[in-house]
Write a protein that holds these residues in place. Sequence first.
Motif, short mmCIF file in Angstrom:
data_model
loop_
_atom_site.label_atom_id
_atom_site.label_comp_id
_atom_site.label_asym_id
_atom_site.label_seq_id
_atom_site.Cartn_x
_atom_site.Cartn_y
_atom_site.Cartn_z
N ARG A 112 3.54 133.32 -20.37
CA ARG A 112 3.73 132.48 -21.55
C ARG A 112 4.43 131.16 -21.22
O ARG A 112 5.00 130.53 -22.11
N SER A 113 4.37 130.74 -19.97
CA SER A 113 5.05 129.53 -19.51
C SER A 113 4.04 128.46 -19.11
O SER A 113 3.32 128.63 -18.12
N PRO A 114 3.96 127.35 -19.85
CA PRO A 114 3.01 126.28 -19.50
C PRO A 114 3.15 125.78 -18.06
O PRO A 114 2.16 125.34 -17.47
N LEU A 115 4.37 125.84 -17.50
CA LEU A 115 4.56 125.41 -16.11
C LEU A 115 3.64 126.15 -15.15
O LEU A 115 3.30 125.62 -14.08
N ASN A 116 3.24 127.35 -15.49
CA ASN A 116 2.39 128.13 -14.60
C ASN A 116 0.91 127.83 -14.78
O ASN A 116 0.07 128.46 -14.13
N TYR A 117 0.60 126.86 -15.65
CA TYR A 117 -0.80 126.52 -15.92
C TYR A 117 -1.08 125.04 -15.70
O TYR A 117 -2.04 124.50 -16.24
N VAL A 118 -0.27 124.40 -14.87
CA VAL A 118 -0.46 122.96 -14.63
C VAL A 118 -1.85 122.68 -14.06
O VAL A 118 -2.52 121.73 -14.47
N GLU A 119 -2.28 123.51 -13.14
CA GLU A 119 -3.59 123.29 -12.51
C GLU A 119 -4.71 123.31 -13.54
O GLU A 119 -5.62 122.47 -13.50
N GLN A 120 -4.65 124.24 -14.47
CA GLN A 120 -5.69 124.33 -15.49
C GLN A 120 -5.63 123.14 -16.45
O GLN A 120 -6.67 122.61 -16.86
N ILE A 121 -4.41 122.72 -16.85
CA ILE A 121 -4.29 121.56 -17.74
C ILE A 121 -4.85 120.32 -17.06
O ILE A 121 -5.61 119.54 -17.66
N ASN A 122 -4.50 120.14 -15.79
CA ASN A 122 -5.02 118.99 -15.05
C ASN A 122 -6.54 119.05 -14.93
O ASN A 122 -7.23 118.02 -15.05
N ALA A 123 -7.08 120.24 -14.67
CA ALA A 123 -8.53 120.38 -14.54
C ALA A 123 -9.24 120.05 -15.86
O ALA A 123 -10.32 119.44 -15.85
N ASN A 124 -8.62 120.43 -16.98
CA ASN A 124 -9.22 120.15 -18.28
C ASN A 124 -9.06 118.70 -18.70
O ASN A 124 -9.78 118.22 -19.58
N GLY A 125 -8.09 118.00 -18.10
CA GLY A 125 -7.90 116.58 -18.40
C GLY A 125 -7.31 116.30 -19.77
O GLY A 125 -7.45 115.18 -20.29
N THR A 126 -6.63 117.28 -20.36
CA THR A 126 -6.08 117.11 -21.70
C THR A 126 -4.93 116.11 -21.70
O THR A 126 -4.03 116.19 -20.86
N ALA A 127 -4.95 115.18 -22.64
CA ALA A 127 -3.88 114.18 -22.76
C ALA A 127 -2.67 114.82 -23.42
O ALA A 127 -2.77 115.37 -24.52
N ILE A 128 -1.51 114.74 -22.75
CA ILE A 128 -0.32 115.49 -23.19
C ILE A 128 0.78 114.54 -23.64
O ILE A 128 1.29 113.73 -22.85
N TYR A 129 1.16 114.65 -24.92
CA TYR A 129 2.35 113.97 -25.45
C TYR A 129 3.44 115.01 -25.69
O TYR A 129 3.18 116.08 -26.27
N MET A 130 4.67 114.71 -25.24
CA MET A 130 5.78 115.63 -25.43
C MET A 130 7.00 114.88 -25.94
O MET A 130 7.19 113.71 -25.62
#
Length: 548
Positions: free
Chosen positions: A241-259
Amino acid sequence: MKKTLLSLCAAGALCLPTAQAQADSALAPALTLVAGILNVGVFPKSDRYTTDDDIVVVANDGTELAANIFVPNQPGLKPAVIFINSWALNEYEYLTEAARFAEEGYVVLSYSTRGFGTSGGLIDTAGPQDMADLSKVIDYLIANYEVDPQRIGTAGISYGAGMSLLGAAHDSRIRAVASLSGWGSLQDALYADQTPRLVWGELLTLSSGLLGNPDPIIEEQWNKVLSGTDVESVYPWTDLRSPLNYVEQINANGTAIYMAQNYGDNLFQPNSVLRLFGQLDVPKHIDLQAGTHAFPEIIGMIGGGNTKVLNNMHRWFAEHLKGETGAMNGQAPVQMKTKLTSNWEGFSDFPLPEARTQTWHLHPRSLFSNGKLDDSPYQNRRVTETRINSLLDSVASTQVPIVAELLEQADVPVTAPMTLLLRNHSVAFDSGRLSSGMKIRGIPQLSMAVEPQHSNLQLVAYLYDVNALGIGTLITHAPVTLPHTTAGKTEQINLDLVAVSYDIKPGNRLMLVVDTQDLLYAKPAKSYFAADFRFGGNLTSTLSVPVL
């Protein structure tokens, strides 16, 4: 119990003046938000959109998810925003912001995640069922409304923020995310540096039982963390349940992230989110400011949304869902608001390439003076020791949980008289007067040579800005706990303090104070312990601070 509480909330909400009747009033956003918290939808009205409060999305396992929708009246495919509820809240949390987005031409669906509001099922804490539910909501939107499948975004505060980040990894149809007061590591949120987050952990478990249908595993995992028993078995659950463990997938999807994160958020402290930010190679932006968990965003919604963070959420979706180039107004990707000021600064990345690291060496205190923060290492072949114990707390403190951080958000500092530090229960290290002042930007790091005298140990490090009268203003802090130690064995303890932007005025001093307890954190099983801070020989203790 949950149905009874919801009934009482609904009855109470019916006594509120409706936001529709107050459409032209400055109170309308506040009334809408309060009614929403009470699980009653009071929908802002407009000729530009229609609303439907009877949406039900059926999950893969048959669980019914309650939702509502705003649909702009213009024809043709439209961008869409999905709002995901905060912990213990529901589908009506974001009605004012949903109306703003609908006015801007977005289809906006808000839903209650399983176990909250009137949705069925048990709370999954952003687990696999929640991810499947989010994908099902996207399916529902595309199948039933004129939504462009290439222009879908998700947003939320707290629980909804973390869900949005995880969703960006699990479903490539999510093209943009707005994560407000979210988390990077759930393990850090509950147990960073082996220190249970007592106040917030208790609030989360209590509120889930009162206002939701929690899976029993939530309390089981928290009790393990709180007691320090079999904690290793919790990590697979938090890792999932930790987004830090899914960085590779987020980068692969190319989703624009605002935090957006808050320095005083002692539930989801910003450090793990900043680690996530630094690893992203997608379009990204982060806003950092003072305040406690979720309150800058909530107060912004009460005021109608005209804040930097909420406006940037709209700008982000305009740029990445509508294709409005330049909607972010040329803001640098990292925006930091300096604590106790109105000053925002922009930087190119995090850690800040514009910052340099200033390192001080810790020198031992003498009989009548504090220890020193010195440019040079302490050089003495003979080891010098300074002992403190946990019998009493010191005046160094984060003070009243949640309240103190709210006051900082209103530019009221957390202060303490440094002259009253109890030497048996704390140790202080002083830089001396800083003739040019100091601009701290980022994550201070502390390394200490410490010899525990008992089987466990807890230390809390505080950085203070100390004026000529000896009054210290809290800059940042962090705890560390060693649940199992060997008495008499020196430990090199390395600790990251919470990220911050803070200016020390010329003539003031930087002071590091270390004691043994703070109200925010659970104490070790054996609450009495002592430790020696050791200096000299081959031992080193340093404080490194990123500065401009």
